[in-house]
Design a protein around this motif. Structure first.
Motif, short mmCIF file in Angstrom:
data_model
loop_
_atom_site.label_atom_id
_atom_site.label_comp_id
_atom_site.label_asym_id
_atom_site.label_seq_id
_atom_site.Cartn_x
_atom_site.Cartn_y
_atom_site.Cartn_z
N THR A 27 0.20 -19.59 2.49
CA THR A 27 -0.02 -18.16 2.65
C THR A 27 1.31 -17.45 2.46
OG1 THR A 27 -1.83 -18.47 4.21
CG2 THR A 27 -0.76 -16.32 4.22
N ILE A 28 1.32 -16.41 1.60
CA ILE A 28 2.55 -15.68 1.30
C ILE A 28 2.67 -14.48 2.23
CG2 ILE A 28 3.85 -14.44 -0.47
CD1 ILE A 28 3.49 -17.34 -1.18
N LEU A 29 3.84 -14.33 2.83
CA LEU A 29 4.13 -13.17 3.69
C LEU A 29 5.25 -12.35 3.05
CD1 LEU A 29 3.99 -11.56 6.39
CD2 LEU A 29 5.74 -13.14 7.27
N ALA A 30 4.96 -11.05 2.82
CA ALA A 30 6.00 -10.13 2.32
C ALA A 30 6.16 -9.03 3.37
CB ALA A 30 5.62 -9.58 0.96
N GLY A 31 5.55 -7.86 3.15
CA GLY A 31 5.66 -6.79 4.14
C GLY A 31 4.78 -7.03 5.36
N GLY A 32 3.67 -7.73 5.17
CA GLY A 32 2.78 -8.06 6.28
C GLY A 32 1.83 -6.94 6.69
N THR A 33 1.88 -5.80 6.01
CA THR A 33 1.08 -4.65 6.45
C THR A 33 -0.41 -4.82 6.15
OG1 THR A 33 1.57 -3.52 4.37
CG2 THR A 33 2.98 -3.02 6.26
N ASP A 34 -0.76 -5.67 5.19
CA ASP A 34 -2.15 -6.01 4.96
C ASP A 34 -2.50 -7.34 5.61
OD1 ASP A 34 -3.29 -3.89 3.40
OD2 ASP A 34 -2.06 -4.53 1.71
N LEU A 35 -1.61 -8.33 5.45
CA LEU A 35 -1.90 -9.69 5.91
C LEU A 35 -2.12 -9.75 7.42
CD1 LEU A 35 -2.10 -12.75 5.41
CD2 LEU A 35 0.40 -12.85 5.68
N MET A 36 -1.22 -9.15 8.20
CA MET A 36 -1.31 -9.32 9.65
C MET A 36 -2.54 -8.64 10.25
SD MET A 36 1.10 -11.34 9.74
CE MET A 36 0.98 -11.72 11.48
N PRO A 37 -2.86 -7.39 9.91
CA PRO A 37 -4.09 -6.81 10.45
C PRO A 37 -5.34 -7.58 10.05
CG PRO A 37 -2.69 -5.10 9.52
CD PRO A 37 -2.09 -6.41 9.13
N GLN A 38 -5.38 -8.06 8.80
CA GLN A 38 -6.56 -8.82 8.38
C GLN A 38 -6.65 -10.15 9.09
OE1 GLN A 38 -7.75 -8.84 4.23
NE2 GLN A 38 -6.20 -7.32 3.74
N SER A 39 -5.50 -10.77 9.37
CA SER A 39 -5.49 -12.02 10.12
C SER A 39 -5.98 -11.80 11.55
CB SER A 39 -4.07 -12.60 10.14
OG SER A 39 -4.01 -13.71 11.00
N HIS A 40 -5.48 -10.75 12.20
CA HIS A 40 -5.90 -10.46 13.57
C HIS A 40 -7.39 -10.12 13.64
CE1 HIS A 40 -1.96 -10.91 15.15
NE2 HIS A 40 -1.45 -9.85 14.54
N ALA A 41 -7.92 -9.52 12.57
CA ALA A 41 -9.34 -9.15 12.55
C ALA A 41 -10.23 -10.33 12.15
CB ALA A 41 -9.55 -7.99 11.57
N GLY A 42 -9.62 -11.46 11.78
CA GLY A 42 -10.40 -12.64 11.42
C GLY A 42 -10.88 -12.65 9.98
N ARG A 43 -10.40 -11.68 9.18
CA ARG A 43 -10.85 -11.63 7.79
C ARG A 43 -10.02 -12.53 6.88
NH1 ARG A 43 -11.36 -6.11 9.25
NH2 ARG A 43 -9.34 -5.62 8.34
N THR A 110 4.80 -3.55 0.51
CA THR A 110 5.43 -3.78 -0.78
C THR A 110 4.44 -3.57 -1.93
OG1 THR A 110 4.87 -6.14 -0.83
CG2 THR A 110 6.94 -5.52 0.27
N VAL A 111 5.00 -3.29 -3.09
CA VAL A 111 4.17 -3.12 -4.29
C VAL A 111 3.45 -4.43 -4.60
CG1 VAL A 111 4.21 -2.63 -6.76
CG2 VAL A 111 5.66 -1.31 -5.20
N GLY A 112 4.18 -5.54 -4.52
CA GLY A 112 3.56 -6.83 -4.81
C GLY A 112 2.45 -7.16 -3.83
N GLY A 113 2.66 -6.83 -2.57
CA GLY A 113 1.63 -7.09 -1.57
C GLY A 113 0.39 -6.27 -1.81
N ASN A 114 0.56 -5.01 -2.18
CA ASN A 114 -0.59 -4.15 -2.45
C ASN A 114 -1.39 -4.68 -3.63
OD1 ASN A 114 -1.50 -0.97 -3.53
ND2 ASN A 114 -1.93 -1.63 -1.47
N ILE A 115 -0.68 -5.21 -4.64
CA ILE A 115 -1.38 -5.77 -5.80
C ILE A 115 -2.11 -7.06 -5.42
CG2 ILE A 115 -1.04 -6.82 -8.07
CD1 ILE A 115 1.31 -4.85 -8.46
N CYS A 116 -1.41 -7.97 -4.73
CA CYS A 116 -2.02 -9.27 -4.41
C CYS A 116 -3.13 -9.14 -3.37
CB CYS A 116 -0.95 -10.24 -3.93
SG CYS A 116 0.12 -10.82 -5.26
N ASN A 117 -3.12 -8.10 -2.56
CA ASN A 117 -4.21 -7.88 -1.62
C ASN A 117 -5.53 -7.63 -2.35
OD1 ASN A 117 -5.22 -7.53 1.08
ND2 ASN A 117 -5.31 -5.34 0.69
N ALA A 118 -5.40 -7.09 -3.58
CA ALA A 118 -6.55 -6.94 -4.49
C ALA A 118 -7.72 -6.19 -3.87
CB ALA A 118 -7.00 -8.31 -5.00
#
Length: 290
Positions: A27-43, A110-118
């Protein structure tokens, strides 16, 4: 959440892609602004290894390379909005940044995170598609660092899903410098201007010369499983004088070519109505101000 076996923080691109090749499930972590909330929500479930890529210098910076501007994957939304090259050549991204969440999120996301969040509603995706952007991907399948690029519309295959290979890392997004006379608009509609996930978003761009619109690109967000190009709308506009009849035809084409779903943010009917009305409003604004 899956128990983590490893945490790695590579300090170079080569080190990162080697680890991706060796470790497999990462799992790739950059800014974490999408990854962490989605992880906490179980998604989102973490894979066995968490890779923090924030120490990789090759993923940072905005530079001009020939007729393109290369935006490193770790560039934050705030950095992108403030950069002189973006402000001079890609003001559409500055406008889109104004609709991107809060200042705190812009400073970390990050720009990359927003793209990879898809996300089909990702705020940078529609304007980047209008600008003809491509993603830059790196891997090391053997002893040599390998890079490839892919047009952004081809990168997305579904909500949260992309064509990136397991051992690849998104390193940058490349944006061609628009031609002279290029004008563009981005509009995002939600309950609140920036903080909400968009119910719909629209991007329109093209060269306006002697009243005619050419080299037109149109993209829509939050109306399909991925951000989508507005091919029928582009056809309705290409080479045409931007008058009331053309604008009405383009707005109707936009309404007819999107097939959104109904969810908690808006019904499918409402989304189609908004696509029609906002497309018309955007084109009228372009016509009146150029």
């Amino acid at each position: 959440m899956t128990a983590l076996d490893n945490y790695v923080a590579p300090t170079s691109l080569e080190q990162a892609v080697v680890q991706l090749q060796e470790l497999g499930e990462v799992t790739i972590l950059a800014g974490g602004t999408d990854l962490m909330p989605q992880s906490h929500a179980g998604r989102v479930k973490f894979k066995r290894t968490l890779m923090n890529i924030r120490r990789i210098p090759e993923l940072r910076g905005i530079v001009r390379e020939g007729d393109e501007i290369r935006i490193g994957a770790l560039t934050t939304i705030s950095e992108m909005m403030a950069h002189p090259l973006v402000r001079e050549h890609l003001p559409l991204l500055v406008s889109a940044g104004d609709h991107f969440a809060s200042d705190q999120i812009r400073n970390a996301g990050t720009v990359g995170g927003n793209i990879c969040n898809a996300s089909p509603a990702g705020d940078t995706l529609v304007p980047l598609m209008v600008l003809g952007a491509s993603v830059e991907l790196a891997s090391k399948p053997d002893d040599k660092l390998f890079r490839r690029s892919m047009p952004l519309p081809e990168f997305f295959v579904g909500p949260g899903k992309t064509r990136i290979a397991p051992a690849e890392l998104l390193t940058a997004v490349r944006v061609p410098i628009p031609p002279q006379g290029f004008v563009a608009r981005f509009h995002k509609f939600g309950t609140r201007p920036a903080l909400d996930i968009s119910a719909i978003s629209i991007g329109v761009g093209g060269v306006l010369k002697d009243g005619k619109f050419s080299q037109v690109r149109v993209a829509f967000g939050a109306v399909a499983p991925t951000p989508v190009c507005g091919c029928a709308t582009e056809e309705a506009l290409e080479g045409k004088k931007l008058d009331a009849a053309t604008i009405a035809a383009a707005a109707k084409a936009a309404q007819d070519e999107v097939h959104p779903i109904s969810d908690v943010r808006a019904s499918a009917w409402y989304r189609k109505e908004m696509i029609h009305n906002m497309t018309k409003r955007i084109l009228e604004d372009v016509s009146a101000n150029h």
